[in-house]
Write an enzyme that holds these catalytic residues in place. Sequence first.
Site, mmCIF file in Angstrom:
data_model
loop_
_atom_site.group_PDB
_atom_site.id
_atom_site.type_symbol
_atom_site.label_atom_id
_atom_site.label_comp_id
_atom_site.label_asym_id
_atom_site.label_seq_id
_atom_site.Cartn_x
_atom_site.Cartn_y
_atom_site.Cartn_z
ATOM 1 N N LYS A 109 5.007 10.054 36.708
ATOM 2 C CA LYS A 109 6.229 9.275 36.922
ATOM 3 C C LYS A 109 6.192 7.961 36.133
ATOM 4 C CE LYS A 109 4.769 6.852 41.095
ATOM 5 N NZ LYS A 109 4.620 5.558 40.385
ATOM 6 N N THR A 110 5.009 7.356 35.991
ATOM 7 C CA THR A 110 4.914 6.119 35.216
ATOM 8 C C THR A 110 5.306 6.373 33.770
ATOM 9 O OG1 THR A 110 3.159 5.260 36.650
ATOM 10 C CG2 THR A 110 3.357 4.283 34.456
ATOM 11 N N ASP A 158 10.819 2.112 40.832
ATOM 12 C CA ASP A 158 9.614 2.930 41.001
ATOM 13 C C ASP A 158 9.282 3.063 42.489
ATOM 14 O OD1 ASP A 158 7.326 4.362 40.354
ATOM 15 O OD2 ASP A 158 6.121 2.585 39.938
ATOM 16 N N GLU A 159 8.614 4.147 42.866
ATOM 17 C CA GLU A 159 8.142 4.375 44.244
ATOM 18 C C GLU A 159 9.273 4.170 45.253
ATOM 19 O OE1 GLU A 159 5.407 5.712 44.782
ATOM 20 O OE2 GLU A 159 3.836 5.014 43.425
ATOM 21 N N GLN A 202 5.747 11.914 49.712
ATOM 22 C CA GLN A 202 4.703 10.889 49.810
ATOM 23 C C GLN A 202 5.211 9.634 50.512
ATOM 24 O OE1 GLN A 202 1.778 10.661 46.417
ATOM 25 N NE2 GLN A 202 3.401 11.745 45.325
ATOM 26 N N ARG A 247 -4.965 14.062 46.328
ATOM 27 C CA ARG A 247 -5.844 13.085 45.672
ATOM 28 C C ARG A 247 -6.980 13.793 44.918
ATOM 29 N NH1 ARG A 247 -2.468 10.140 44.858
ATOM 30 N NH2 ARG A 247 -1.235 11.783 45.795
#
Length: 662
Positions: free
Chosen positions: A52-53, A243-244, A274, A614
């Site tokens: 996503k970044t 973002d997020e 998430q 993770r």
Amino acid sequence: MSFDYTLKKSSSSVAPSQSIIDYAAELNPSQLEAVTAPPGPILVIAGAGSGKTRTLTYRVAYLVENGIDPENILLLTFTNKASKEMLSRVGSVLAHDISRLWGGTFHHVGHRILRRHAEEIGLQRSFSILDREDAKDLIAACIPDSGIDVKDKRFPKADVLVEIFSMATNTEKSIENIVEAQYDYFEDVIEAIVKTSKLYSERKRQANGVDYDDLLSMPLRLLQENDRVRDHYQHRFLHILVDEYQDTNKIQADFIDLLAADHHQVMVVGDDAQSIYSWRGANFANIMSFPERHAGARVIRIETNYRSVPEILNLANASIANNTNQFPKELHSSRDSGTKPAVIALDDSRQQAMFIAQRALELRDEGVGLSEIAVLYRSHFHCMELQMEFTRRNIPFQITSGLRFFEQAHIKDVAAYLKVAINPLDEVSFRRIAQSLPGVGGKTAMRLWNERSQGKEWESIKVPEKAAKVWRQWAETFRQLRAGGETMPPAKQIELVLDAVYIDYLKTAYPNYQNRLEDLNQLMNFSAGFGNTSEFLGQLSLMTNMDAGAESATATGRDDEAIKLSTIHQAKGLEWKIVFVIMLCDGLFPSSRSLESTEGEEEERRLFYVAVTRARDELYLTYPRIRMTSGQTDMWQQPSRFLNEFGKDLANVWKIKTEPSW
């Protein structure tokens, strides 16, 4: 006001140039779709490990290359580090000056707006920003004027009030609502809490100061109430990127919606699977209702995962599919096939710790660095036995979820009660407890110790008036502890301390009272394995002192080699080669409180999804069959419902001998 604003048609002086970036070569098809999407409301559901970044970075570059003036772009992130990283990447691939682009956290952007328009909201431009300690001190100064008699009634300390006021601000709910929902044990003093809040706001105004939450609420109020300022920023920020987004709270979502109210040229990137921070005010409804609030919103899913092997993603997909409220998606791995996740049932939490320690050493011998291994858990107390086992084996570990279990203030407080009970000459422990009394600081604690050590009876020792009631309770508790002596089991002594005095103290002193109480219940369970209090306290001291050196001890000779121990909340955004997720029992993970509502259970499942994703190469899911509860009873544990929600073909079940071979 209306906009007819499309790419290649900017009101700025920046002319569109021929693209220097081959976007199709740099991005996968889903990322490319998001980066090159035409203006308008866009919701990008970016799965774990999907880049996503990278997507946001190239979206900024694409806008600028297509003639959008950087000063017309607003990039909102949750950390300044994330913003700087994205803008640095943009600068490295783009031959444009992007210094006029506003990028940073919501608080950073809010601060910039407030500095520019302070007078228009009743501040001077020289206003001060109170940090958390400043805010606590000012709130504490307001309590005496609230009309509450703290000698007679239990009243939250400034630490707790900061959290109550902050939650009310960020969720846009009343203080009464927050207290009733999360701090119901303070319902009898709600009026005084509300009055303290008003006094605090007034004192801030008089001091020309704002706190951290004001950096969100004041800019929003400014935009809502001042047409000129609102028009200015709606015209300036013609492309908003967030973002997020799944972690935004109500006030942040309202801020974005207001800025984009006319042009709706807002791209939000996040993953509903998430969203795990409702306990600190994040609003899951923000991401779910985005298409409704922005008519015609385009929803783009990015589902290629570059982190984990397919076997881990298959399990993650199967688990999260059990949530009904979500944007359905299925992660696909870009990697070759690997090892299936392992599900391991152990006899108890001690054997669980022994297994993880042994397996970690085996992995190290196989060439995996200890720093590439993480143990994740739902709550801090879940890793107590593991810390002890790692310490016994001299396996280095680092805790990213806070202090080591035995170093936490509430653990040391309760231990201090027991120390004084069996050793009345313990000055350090006496003074530690005394300073928890209302109105008692270091100087008064020393005086109390001097009088008590000289043989004065409890009743004849003069204490501050507001501490008198607690002092009497404390004195009676010590009499009972002393009467029981070494014949009273340490678990019973801890229970007595909690019920008589310490639970009330926890409620007033800490906003996360429930979590700390869970820790203390686990300490009580641990103490049940000792014959007497001296033996228990001796082991506690040894563990604390050994812990202090554990971080520098290494099994490989390298100081940076240490296994990471972390709550899942702290681990979000991180990744490791090997991940152990522990204590997967119903009532622990998912937590018992979460099972009281469908929303709570679904957030716990999202938390499990975050934990699983993770891991890059290997995933171990463990749980104890038996666990001691209430300090004395062994209880059979039900495996977490999450372990029953994916097919048996998606994981290997490891059989562990009752008596471990190591």
